[in-house]
Write an enzyme that holds these catalytic residues in place. Structure first.
Site, PDB file in Angstrom:
ATOM      1  N   GLY A  14     -24.224 -17.622 -48.741  1.00 57.67           N
ATOM      2  CA  GLY A  14     -24.275 -18.297 -50.039  1.00 57.67           C
ATOM      3  C   GLY A  14     -24.690 -19.749 -49.851  1.00 57.67           C
ATOM      4  O   GLY A  14     -24.298 -20.382 -48.879  1.00 57.67           O
ATOM      5  N   ASP A  78     -28.788  -9.940 -45.491  1.00 53.65           N
ATOM      6  CA  ASP A  78     -29.823  -9.453 -44.572  1.00 53.65           C
ATOM      7  C   ASP A  78     -29.422  -9.622 -43.111  1.00 53.65           C
ATOM      8  O   ASP A  78     -29.958 -10.451 -42.396  1.00 53.65           O
ATOM      9  CB  ASP A  78     -31.148 -10.172 -44.847  1.00 53.65           C
ATOM     10  CG  ASP A  78     -31.707  -9.776 -46.197  1.00 53.65           C
ATOM     11  OD1 ASP A  78     -32.102  -8.616 -46.347  1.00 53.65           O
ATOM     12  OD2 ASP A  78     -31.719 -10.632 -47.107  1.00 53.65           O
ATOM     13  N   THR A 140     -20.105 -24.009 -45.800  1.00 53.94           N
ATOM     14  CA  THR A 140     -19.492 -23.190 -46.847  1.00 53.94           C
ATOM     15  C   THR A 140     -18.614 -24.055 -47.742  1.00 53.94           C
ATOM     16  O   THR A 140     -17.887 -24.927 -47.257  1.00 53.94           O
ATOM     17  CB  THR A 140     -18.630 -22.013 -46.319  1.00 53.94           C
ATOM     18  OG1 THR A 140     -17.907 -21.450 -47.420  1.00 53.94           O
ATOM     19  CG2 THR A 140     -17.635 -22.410 -45.260  1.00 53.94           C
ATOM     20  N   ILE A 141     -18.712 -23.793 -49.027  1.00 55.71           N
ATOM     21  CA  ILE A 141     -17.825 -24.511 -49.947  1.00 55.71           C
ATOM     22  C   ILE A 141     -16.381 -24.091 -49.720  1.00 55.71           C
ATOM     23  O   ILE A 141     -15.461 -24.793 -50.107  1.00 55.71           O
ATOM     24  CB  ILE A 141     -18.195 -24.287 -51.435  1.00 55.71           C
ATOM     25  CG1 ILE A 141     -18.091 -22.801 -51.823  1.00 55.71           C
ATOM     26  CG2 ILE A 141     -19.564 -24.854 -51.754  1.00 55.71           C
ATOM     27  CD1 ILE A 141     -18.056 -22.566 -53.330  1.00 55.71           C
ATOM     28  N   ASP A 142     -16.163 -22.929 -49.072  1.00 51.85           N
ATOM     29  CA  ASP A 142     -14.801 -22.400 -48.941  1.00 51.85           C
ATOM     30  C   ASP A 142     -13.962 -23.163 -47.909  1.00 51.85           C
ATOM     31  O   ASP A 142     -12.738 -23.053 -47.923  1.00 51.85           O
ATOM     32  CB  ASP A 142     -14.841 -20.919 -48.524  1.00 51.85           C
ATOM     33  CG  ASP A 142     -15.641 -20.060 -49.484  1.00 51.85           C
ATOM     34  OD1 ASP A 142     -15.799 -20.467 -50.645  1.00 51.85           O
ATOM     35  OD2 ASP A 142     -16.115 -18.986 -49.075  1.00 51.85           O
ATOM     36  N   ARG A 177      -2.690 -25.995 -75.499  1.00 51.74           N
ATOM     37  CA  ARG A 177      -2.985 -24.697 -74.889  1.00 51.74           C
ATOM     38  C   ARG A 177      -2.645 -24.665 -73.404  1.00 51.74           C
ATOM     39  O   ARG A 177      -2.507 -25.709 -72.766  1.00 51.74           O
ATOM     40  CB  ARG A 177      -4.498 -24.406 -74.997  1.00 51.74           C
ATOM     41  CG  ARG A 177      -4.917 -23.960 -76.371  1.00 51.74           C
ATOM     42  CD  ARG A 177      -6.431 -23.872 -76.448  1.00 51.74           C
ATOM     43  NE  ARG A 177      -6.828 -23.204 -77.673  1.00 51.74           N
ATOM     44  CZ  ARG A 177      -8.051 -23.249 -78.176  1.00 51.74           C
ATOM     45  NH1 ARG A 177      -9.005 -23.935 -77.565  1.00 51.74           N
ATOM     46  NH2 ARG A 177      -8.338 -22.601 -79.285  1.00 51.74           N
ATOM     47  N   ARG A 186     -12.974 -17.548 -51.774  1.00 51.92           N
ATOM     48  CA  ARG A 186     -12.709 -16.278 -51.080  1.00 51.92           C
ATOM     49  C   ARG A 186     -11.247 -16.152 -50.681  1.00 51.92           C
ATOM     50  O   ARG A 186     -10.379 -16.298 -51.506  1.00 51.92           O
ATOM     51  CB  ARG A 186     -13.639 -16.141 -49.863  1.00 51.92           C
ATOM     52  CG  ARG A 186     -14.959 -15.533 -50.221  1.00 51.92           C
ATOM     53  CD  ARG A 186     -15.667 -14.922 -49.064  1.00 51.92           C
ATOM     54  NE  ARG A 186     -15.594 -15.708 -47.843  1.00 51.92           N
ATOM     55  CZ  ARG A 186     -15.937 -15.249 -46.663  1.00 51.92           C
ATOM     56  NH1 ARG A 186     -16.375 -14.016 -46.553  1.00 51.92           N
ATOM     57  NH2 ARG A 186     -15.855 -15.994 -45.590  1.00 51.92           N
ATOM     58  N   GLN A 289     -19.946 -24.461 -58.738  1.00 55.18           N
ATOM     59  CA  GLN A 289     -19.376 -25.122 -57.551  1.00 55.18           C
ATOM     60  C   GLN A 289     -20.346 -25.172 -56.387  1.00 55.18           C
ATOM     61  O   GLN A 289     -20.183 -25.937 -55.458  1.00 55.18           O
ATOM     62  CB  GLN A 289     -18.125 -24.349 -57.080  1.00 55.18           C
ATOM     63  CG  GLN A 289     -16.965 -24.497 -58.001  1.00 55.18           C
ATOM     64  CD  GLN A 289     -15.991 -23.320 -57.896  1.00 55.18           C
ATOM     65  OE1 GLN A 289     -14.943 -23.439 -57.300  1.00 55.18           O
ATOM     66  NE2 GLN A 289     -16.340 -22.200 -58.492  1.00 55.18           N
TER      67      GLN A 289
HETATM   68  O1  F6P Z   1     -18.520 -18.062 -49.610  1.00 59.45           O
HETATM   69  C1  F6P Z   1     -19.003 -18.831 -50.660  1.00 59.45           C
HETATM   70  C2  F6P Z   1     -18.760 -18.162 -51.976  1.00 59.45           C
HETATM   71  O2  F6P Z   1     -19.237 -19.003 -53.000  1.00 59.45           O
HETATM   72  C3  F6P Z   1     -17.319 -17.745 -52.228  1.00 59.45           C
HETATM   73  O3  F6P Z   1     -16.490 -18.819 -52.606  1.00 59.45           O
HETATM   74  C4  F6P Z   1     -17.501 -16.690 -53.284  1.00 59.45           C
HETATM   75  O4  F6P Z   1     -16.453 -15.777 -53.249  1.00 59.45           O
HETATM   76  C5  F6P Z   1     -18.791 -16.024 -52.882  1.00 59.45           C
HETATM   77  O5  F6P Z   1     -19.481 -16.942 -52.062  1.00 59.45           O
HETATM   78  C6  F6P Z   1     -19.674 -15.623 -54.033  1.00 59.45           C
HETATM   79  O6  F6P Z   1     -20.799 -14.978 -53.544  1.00 59.45           O
HETATM   80  P1  F6P Z   1     -22.071 -14.558 -54.424  1.00 59.45           P
HETATM   81  O7  F6P Z   1     -23.044 -15.709 -54.369  1.00 59.45           O
HETATM   82  O8  F6P Z   1     -22.587 -13.350 -53.766  1.00 59.45           O
HETATM   83  O9  F6P Z   1     -21.605 -14.351 -55.839  1.00 59.45           O
END
Ligand code: F6P
Length: 366
Positions: A14, A78, A140-142, A177, A186, A289
């Site tokens: 991603g 891939d 990775t953003i994670d 609310r 993830r 994000q």
């Molecule tokens: O690993 C990065 C991430 O953005 C996760 O936070 C998320 O679960 C996943 O990729 C989403 O993937 P996709 O781009 O396949 O929707």
């Protein structure tokens, strides 16, 4: 110049803010300092297998440092070791890693820099095992890669999520609310934790701390008794109820990790609205994000990672990933970095600090 005449780069998995900045830093340092030629494979490992690439020169990379996305394209499906192919009219998965390696050789590439998260780095490590001179850059953003303090892109994602929370605050307050913000991450709760603290969430739900719905309800009610008629909940897509399971949105079979999480926010909203009789709305932040320009922190980190990757390649540190450890960029074996996912420690001082100011993680006893 020594052994290195040509190197290749690819961006896998991603996308995330800062990829272009890394591409720029590798290319500039390789050309300016070592007079190398640089080739960029298109759409991650797909380009490596299919032989799709572009030449990266100073003109190609001019002005890309602050742009989101990746000029090379990316793909999270891939894998050369498990690549879709057709046999008798059916799709089958086969190992085409030898084809990928001969493409590298045909192009006269002395090494390959893989900019990716755990899935792409796993593939990079397999290529290394087959003799390819590989260096990895943690993306990775994670922020779930161990062996590095932080991956690039994470802080930009936190910035986006935090701004979303700021905006939700004002409208939540106007309408009394409960507002739920579902964020990515993830199996790790880093984005939710950092954004939740910085964005003033009242409840933060992360995969590492299973929640009880009663606990969330209590927090909302407690606030209402204190005349705080609104509440903000940030929920990581991988958050789980105690004894429950993660909410899966869809499966992407060709992907290294086929599970796509999502939907927990809506499930929670239904439960909360029923139990506290307060209007509850959900915002799923999703790919916002991942898009957009990197914040300055990530631009600087990406530049440092990119230059360090070129240096690691020249120094012959194959099979390693550049990593931030304290103030320094070092190299660590890719194997170490992908062995275990880096998760939030529920006993960490950050979680304790959040609890100390009254933030609920949905796990308190009633
Ligand atoms: O690993 C990065 C991430 O953005 C996760 O936070 C998320 O679960 C996943 O990729 C989403 O993937 P996709 O781009 O396949 O929707």
């Amino acid at each position: 110049m020594g052994k290195f005449n040509r190197i290749g780069i690819l961006t896998g998995g991603g996308d995330c803010p800062g990829l272009n900045s890394v591409i720029r830093a590798i290319t500039k340092s390789a050309i300016n300092k070592y007079d190398m030629e640089v080739v960029g494979f298109l759409d991650g490992f797909h380009g490596l297998v299919e032989g799709n690439y572009i030449h990266l020169d100073l003109k190609t990379i001019s002005g890309i440092g602050y742009r989101g996305g990746t000029i090379l394209g990316s793909s999270n499906r891939d894998d050369p070791f498990n690549y879709p192919s057709s046999k008798d009219g059916k799709e089958v998965m086969i190992d085409v890693s030898d084809r990928a390696i001969s493409n590298l050789q045909d192009l006269g590439l002395d090494g390959l820099i893989v900019i990716g998260g755990d899935g792409s780095l796993h593939i990079a490590d397999q290529l290394y095992e087959k003799g390819v001179a590989v260096v990895g850059v943690p993306k990775t953003i994670d922020n779930d890669l161990s062996a590095t303090d932080v991956t690039f892109g994470f802080n930009t994602a936190v910035d986006t999520a935090s701004e979303a929370l700021d905006r939700l605050h004002t409208t939540a307050e106007s309408h009394h609310r409960v507002m739920i913000l579902e964020v990515m991450g993830r199996y790790a709760g880093w984005i939710a934790l950092h954004a939740g603290i910085s964005g003033g969430a009242h409840v933060i739900l992360i995969p590492e701390i299973p929640y009880k719905i009663e606990s969330i309800i209590n927090q909302v009610k407690r606030r209402q008794w204190h005349d705080k008629k609104y509440s903000i909940i940030v929920v990581a897509e991988g958050a789980v109820a105690l004894g429950g399971e993660m909410v899966v949105q869809k499966l992407v079979p060709q992907s290294h990790d086929p599970i796509r999480l999502g939907g927990i926010g809506n499930q929670l909203a239904l439960q909360i609205e029923k139990l506290v009789k307060t209007e509850t709305r959900v915002t799923v932040l999703g790919h916002l994000q991942r898009g957009g320009s990197p914040i300055p922190y990530d631009r600087v980190l990406s530049l440092r990672y990119g230059v360090a990757a070129t240096e690691a390649m020249v120094a012959g540190q194959y099979g390693t990933m550049v990593s931030l450890q304290g103030p320094r960029i070092v190299t660590v074996p890719i194997k170490e970095a992908i062995k275990i996912l880096k998760k939030v420690d529920p006993g960490s001082d950050m979680v304790a600090a959040a609890r100390a100011v009254g933030i609920s993680f949905g796990d308190e006893d009633q």
